[in-house]
Design an enzyme around this catalytic site. Structure first.
Site, PDB file in Angstrom:
ATOM      1  N   SER A 274      -4.945   1.958  -0.979  1.00  0.00           N
ATOM      2  CA  SER A 274      -5.181   1.434   0.303  1.00  0.00           C
ATOM      3  C   SER A 274      -6.212   3.083   0.444  1.00  0.00           C
ATOM      4  O   SER A 274      -6.573   3.623  -0.671  1.00  0.00           O
ATOM      5  CB  SER A 274      -4.525   0.970   1.321  1.00  0.00           C
ATOM      6  OG  SER A 274      -5.759   0.648   2.817  1.00  0.00           O
TER       7      SER A 274
ATOM      8  N   ARG B 253      -4.980  -2.368  15.763  1.00  0.00           N
ATOM      9  CA  ARG B 253      -3.869  -2.587  15.335  1.00  0.00           C
ATOM     10  C   ARG B 253      -3.394  -4.614  14.922  1.00  0.00           C
ATOM     11  O   ARG B 253      -3.539  -4.500  13.432  1.00  0.00           O
ATOM     12  CB  ARG B 253      -2.501  -1.732  15.647  1.00  0.00           C
ATOM     13  CG  ARG B 253      -1.073  -1.918  14.579  1.00  0.00           C
ATOM     14  CD  ARG B 253      -1.610  -1.056  13.573  1.00  0.00           C
ATOM     15  NE  ARG B 253      -0.705  -1.276  12.089  1.00  0.00           N
ATOM     16  CZ  ARG B 253      -0.332  -1.206  11.699  1.00  0.00           C
ATOM     17  NH1 ARG B 253      -1.409  -0.459  10.663  1.00  0.00           N
ATOM     18  NH2 ARG B 253       0.706  -0.979  10.939  1.00  0.00           N
TER      19      ARG B 253
ATOM     20  N   HIS C  53      -2.946  -7.292   1.267  1.00  0.00           N
ATOM     21  CA  HIS C  53      -2.538  -6.011   0.699  1.00  0.00           C
ATOM     22  C   HIS C  53      -0.963  -4.511   0.684  1.00  0.00           C
ATOM     23  O   HIS C  53      -1.008  -3.986   0.350  1.00  0.00           O
ATOM     24  CB  HIS C  53      -4.218  -5.182   1.337  1.00  0.00           C
ATOM     25  CG  HIS C  53      -4.727  -4.009   1.659  1.00  0.00           C
ATOM     26  ND1 HIS C  53      -4.334  -3.468   0.323  1.00  0.00           N
ATOM     27  CD2 HIS C  53      -4.202  -3.150   2.510  1.00  0.00           C
ATOM     28  CE1 HIS C  53      -5.480  -2.021   0.505  1.00  0.00           C
ATOM     29  NE2 HIS C  53      -5.074  -2.048   1.633  1.00  0.00           N
ATOM     30  N   ASP C  54      -0.613  -5.742   0.725  1.00  0.00           N
ATOM     31  CA  ASP C  54       0.609  -4.506   2.267  1.00  0.00           C
ATOM     32  C   ASP C  54       1.383  -4.757   1.024  1.00  0.00           C
ATOM     33  O   ASP C  54       2.315  -4.178   0.683  1.00  0.00           O
ATOM     34  CB  ASP C  54       1.672  -5.362   3.313  1.00  0.00           C
ATOM     35  CG  ASP C  54       1.308  -5.062   4.478  1.00  0.00           C
ATOM     36  OD1 ASP C  54       0.439  -3.937   4.408  1.00  0.00           O
ATOM     37  OD2 ASP C  54       1.720  -5.152   5.705  1.00  0.00           O
TER      38      ASP C  54
ATOM     39  N   ASP D 136      -4.262  -9.853  -2.312  1.00  0.00           N
ATOM     40  CA  ASP D 136      -5.143  -8.667  -1.640  1.00  0.00           C
ATOM     41  C   ASP D 136      -6.662  -8.854  -1.327  1.00  0.00           C
ATOM     42  O   ASP D 136      -7.298  -8.925  -1.959  1.00  0.00           O
ATOM     43  CB  ASP D 136      -4.993  -7.095  -2.140  1.00  0.00           C
ATOM     44  CG  ASP D 136      -4.927  -6.269  -1.726  1.00  0.00           C
ATOM     45  OD1 ASP D 136      -5.896  -6.540  -0.771  1.00  0.00           O
ATOM     46  OD2 ASP D 136      -5.309  -5.525  -1.748  1.00  0.00           O
TER      47      ASP D 136
END
Lengths: 380, 380
Positions: free
Chosen positions: B154, B224, B352-353, B319
């Site tokens: 990232s 967040r 993405h995680d 992602d």
């Protein structure tokens, strides 16, 4: 029974049903007002009526400027004389949804039990089915037995599906556009960001902002920004703004460095001037609760068993909020019960918003479908 | 020169460079502190060092519990004894990024000109290149001529790319994971939601919240939450929560109706206890400004002209924040200059995680690439 609501700013055309409405949550609204607009002429047989269902932040002003906001009709490209939904042939009806803020009963309406007070956060939670039952009350009032068509995009499409499931004999043709049979975990999550932003705004006052003469503008703007991003495709956002720097930009942590940011801020701020925060909470929650198959033992085809309604399902290939896959799932359920269904995926790079924009392929498809149905219904 | 920072809560291992650092924006930081952690042993030739670059909300505690937050190391699955980045073979370094809040110079550090005051919103805007220049200062301090590898996901991957472009002779191998050569319009838009939510929080006090003994917790939580949704795939969100209702759920407009909502709220609230809002603004802005090709006349391959660095690019097929297409664009640019590049798209439905999670294919790929490079570098 026709009257206009008593909101000081703008008089919206409306009708009030004194018997109220019992909701899915079990609570009863003592009085039900439906604000509406119509276009075109109802034929003597009352067989040419098309009900348009609006989306989350839409209203009944589908084909004309909204007198309260000054904004042009939200579907003028689709509804009007000579348009795909041709008001020279059809009688077009649009009502503000239950829970809305444009004249229909919602959080901004008079509280049933506390005279002179609005409902605010005391307004009961509503469902898409509740919205449709309220609309049906109005269609009954117009003494229209069968709607020629029910048409809507996004949350409007959810209402179309609920109409077809609840009142199949009352719907000759149904057109859910950019819709889904349930709200996904991701969609719920995006709504939750907006709700949390509203709740975090000190001007929200736990939903009683009107008592303080304020509105939670900043929270509502963040909610709108979030929604707006989900409505457009990455390609559309890039085409519109890319990484263009604003002329006056200076590097700073909170400055408007990229055009996309000031655009989003503008979108947010124009929205907060016209929309009620408690309505936003109520309507997003109704969308989140929508799961058509849940009312039929988890079996989606059962929602349409025996239906004679003709369906046109439309999706847009760049729509990542209500992706094509979800329309396809509805098409499969309809095929399962041998329903009459057309399914078209429109090529567009405009994302979910495409249903509101200039999409000639979509408009041609809709026009053709309605013409075919009109023939079968003996309208032409 | 080694010392620890004077933050009352936790002593972070750090080194301070009295000569400071001149930034891309033209301003000069009078003093530069780099907080860091190392794992394993630097060999006598100083040829086995791997720099790990962390992402937006990461820190230097890559392979051990962070003493300030109590959270386990953020990449313990990847870095450690016997792990893909094997600390029994390699000397692993991780520094908190410039602008961060875990000991490196950032908005929470002492203001250059106002003794006893933190920088707060006066902290100059930084870029990814600035972050990398600060890291290089630290690598110089360690007297490491050439890093065996620079690895990060990232925003960490952006730093890897900047390292490879700015200091090609100092990087033997580069592994940008789930990264991109520029931040897209959509990515900027999602960051902007977070920044607006922070700015809208009355506890933000225009960035001077410390003067009021508060933190903009609600705004930071919304920020967040927004980021978190972009980190996971629709499939992961559905698998984790779907439309499960909470046991205690009652229908209400603002209640916790779906599990996904309370999870997001938890994610938001645990985050605000550990992260500084001004750092969040500074670092998201640095990401938004990242556009590697802009430094090379808009021609991405020029960023890597003549490079001898070996590259491994990794993307994850689900992602949608840093989609495979963006890694592929980097691979094409590297091919254009005949660089040594491997590109692997990992099948995963975690979004993405995935780069932070248990992804055996990714870990095998990384281990194999580093082993091959170690052979070529004469390390094994």
């Amino acid at each position: 029974m026709d009257q206009t609501t008593a909101r000081p700013e703008t008089q919206h055309q409306s009708v009030t049903f004194a018997e109220g409405l019992t909701l899915d949550c079990g609570r009863h609204l003592g009085s039900l007002t439906i604000a509406y607009r119509t276009y075109g002429t109802l034929n003597p047989a009352k067989s040419n009526a098309i009900l348009i269902c609006h989306a989350l932040t839409g209203d009944q002003y589908v084909a004309e400027t909204n007198p309260e906001t000054g904004k042009p009709g939200w579907w003028e490209q689709v509804v009007g004389p000579g348009r795909p939904v041709d008001t020279e042939k059809f009688f077009v009806i649009c009502t503000n949804v239950l829970g809305g803020c444009m004249g229909t009963t919602g959080p901004r309406s008079q509280h049933d039990e506390h005279a002179g007070q609005p409902w605010g956060t005391d307004f009961p939670p509503v469902t898409i089915n509740d919205m449709v039952r309220a609309q049906k009350r109005f269609i009954d009032h117009l003494e229209i037995g069968r709607l020629f068509a029910v048409v809507g995009g996004s949350m409007g499409g959810m209402q179309v599906l609920a109409w077809a499931a609840l009142y199949p004999a009352r719907v000759f043709a149904a057109v859910p556009v950019a819709a889904a049979a349930y709200h996904s975990a991701q969609n719920i999550a995006f709504h939750e960001i907006g709700r949390q932003a509203i709740a975090a705004d000190p001007d929200f006052w736990a939903g009683r902002y009107w008592e303080h003469g304020v509105t939670p503008e900043r929270g509502l703007a963040v909610a709108r920004m979030t929604a707006h991003i989900t409505y457009v495709s990455e390609a559309a956002l890039t085409r519109k703004f890319g990484r263009k720097l604003q002329d006056t930009a200076q590097i700073s942590a909170l400055g408007d460095r990229f055009e996309v940011e000031s655009y989003l801020q503008y979108q947010g701020s124009s929205f907060v001037r016209r929309f009620d925060a408690n309505s936003y909470l109520t309507i997003t929650r109704a969308m989140d609760l929508f799961d058509l198959s849940a009312d039929y033992g988890g079996v989606l085809p059962s929602a349409f068993a025996g239906t004679k309604t003709r369906f046109l399902l439309v999706s847009f290939d760049s729509d990542w909020l209500f992706p094509t896959e979800q329309s396809r799932a509805i098409a499969r359920a309809l095929n399962h019960v041998a329903a009459n269904v057309s399914f078209v995926e429109i090529k567009s790079d405009k994302g979910h918003d495409a249903f509101l924009l200039d999409e000639p392929d979509f408009h041609r498809t809709l026009r053709g479908f309605l013409a075919g149905c009109a023939e079968h219904a003996g309208l032409s």
